[in-house]
Design a protein around this motif. Sequence first.
Motif, PDB file in Angstrom:
ATOM      1  N   LEU A  24      32.533 -21.876  70.672  1.00 46.30           N
ATOM      2  CA  LEU A  24      33.901 -21.350  70.746  1.00 46.30           C
ATOM      3  C   LEU A  24      34.173 -20.961  72.199  1.00 46.30           C
ATOM      4  O   LEU A  24      33.462 -20.133  72.770  1.00 46.30           O
ATOM      5  CB  LEU A  24      34.057 -20.121  69.846  1.00 46.30           C
ATOM      6  CG  LEU A  24      33.469 -20.208  68.431  1.00 46.30           C
ATOM      7  CD1 LEU A  24      33.722 -18.898  67.684  1.00 46.30           C
ATOM      8  CD2 LEU A  24      34.025 -21.388  67.665  1.00 46.30           C
ATOM      9  N   VAL A  86      36.339 -16.781  62.446  1.00 46.79           N
ATOM     10  CA  VAL A  86      35.501 -17.982  62.390  1.00 46.79           C
ATOM     11  C   VAL A  86      34.178 -17.681  61.693  1.00 46.79           C
ATOM     12  O   VAL A  86      33.678 -18.480  60.892  1.00 46.79           O
ATOM     13  CB  VAL A  86      35.262 -18.552  63.800  1.00 46.79           C
ATOM     14  CG1 VAL A  86      34.306 -19.738  63.743  1.00 46.79           C
ATOM     15  CG2 VAL A  86      36.587 -18.973  64.432  1.00 46.79           C
ATOM     16  N   TYR A  97      29.878 -18.143  71.767  1.00 41.90           N
ATOM     17  CA  TYR A  97      31.196 -17.994  72.379  1.00 41.90           C
ATOM     18  C   TYR A  97      31.074 -17.715  73.875  1.00 41.90           C
ATOM     19  O   TYR A  97      30.097 -17.128  74.350  1.00 41.90           O
ATOM     20  CB  TYR A  97      31.997 -16.875  71.697  1.00 41.90           C
ATOM     21  CG  TYR A  97      31.604 -15.466  72.092  1.00 41.90           C
ATOM     22  CD1 TYR A  97      32.178 -14.847  73.198  1.00 41.90           C
ATOM     23  CD2 TYR A  97      30.659 -14.740  71.349  1.00 41.90           C
ATOM     24  CE1 TYR A  97      31.816 -13.543  73.565  1.00 41.90           C
ATOM     25  CE2 TYR A  97      30.306 -13.454  71.701  1.00 41.90           C
ATOM     26  CZ  TYR A  97      30.884 -12.858  72.811  1.00 41.90           C
ATOM     27  OH  TYR A  97      30.532 -11.581  73.175  1.00 41.90           O
TER      28      TYR A  97
END
Length: 287
Positions: A24, A86, A97
């Motif tokens: 992400l 998510v 991330y």
Amino acid sequence: MHYPSLPALIADRARALPAGPLCLILIEDQIAVNSTIRHHAALGFRAIIAFCAREITLPEDIGVPLHRVDQPVNDPAALPLIINAVSAATIGSWLYYCYNSEYLFFPFSEQRRIGEMLAFMAEERRASAMTYVIDLYARDLTTHPDAVDPDDAWFDGSGYFALAKQDATGAVLDRQVDIFGGLRWRFEEHIPPDRRRLDRVALFRAAKGLVMGPDRQFSDPEYNTYACPWHHSPTAAICSFRAAKALRRNPGSRHAIDTFHWSRSTRFTWQAQQLLDLGMMEPGQWF
């Protein structure tokens, strides 16, 4: 795929969110977007999900599925909002991330893929891997006023320290530390206190009920630890121009700082081995 919102992405989870590991990327501006996405695509993630404003341009043909989500990310509340949504939709998957102009390195990442390290973590009954942010910066701020120069990137080769993390009562938390150093330490007068830490739990396995709080820590204390109880665990590094960009963007710090370079600056070779040699991440029992 292009999704007009975060809820639209979650609604199409069967296609957009395959079994991990998933990457992400929160994109704050157009700087280094192409290199950030391509760097992570080469590490072995199953898919990359980019959260950004509509005016951001993304690269094409990166070798793995790239999903775009129209989602503002400059608000501090955006990170936990995205992570929690998510995570709840991908129970059991490993997630990672970062932001644009940030680059993940893990032990032996030139030869091994991210799934291999995460498989080892799972064998050790670990559901998270601690990552440490290494502040990168351009040496010449005249030719690179935004402080981003991947071809001549530097970082502080020393000057890092750790403090034991404490709970609200002052009790020391087991295997949890706050890491400081880099630009956020040298120029701390320009950095808000809650932005000075370098530790980040950026690699974790989604679990039912797991929540990231506004302080970027997880509701399960074990997720916030740097190692398992019986021995050291692998850790990773996120080499990031983000702090340098912010210091150059802010009018107060921009006019107060004419260079980030100092006697302890080390040129970045873009090799995981350099970070291992300097103790900025470790393989634990993974060889």
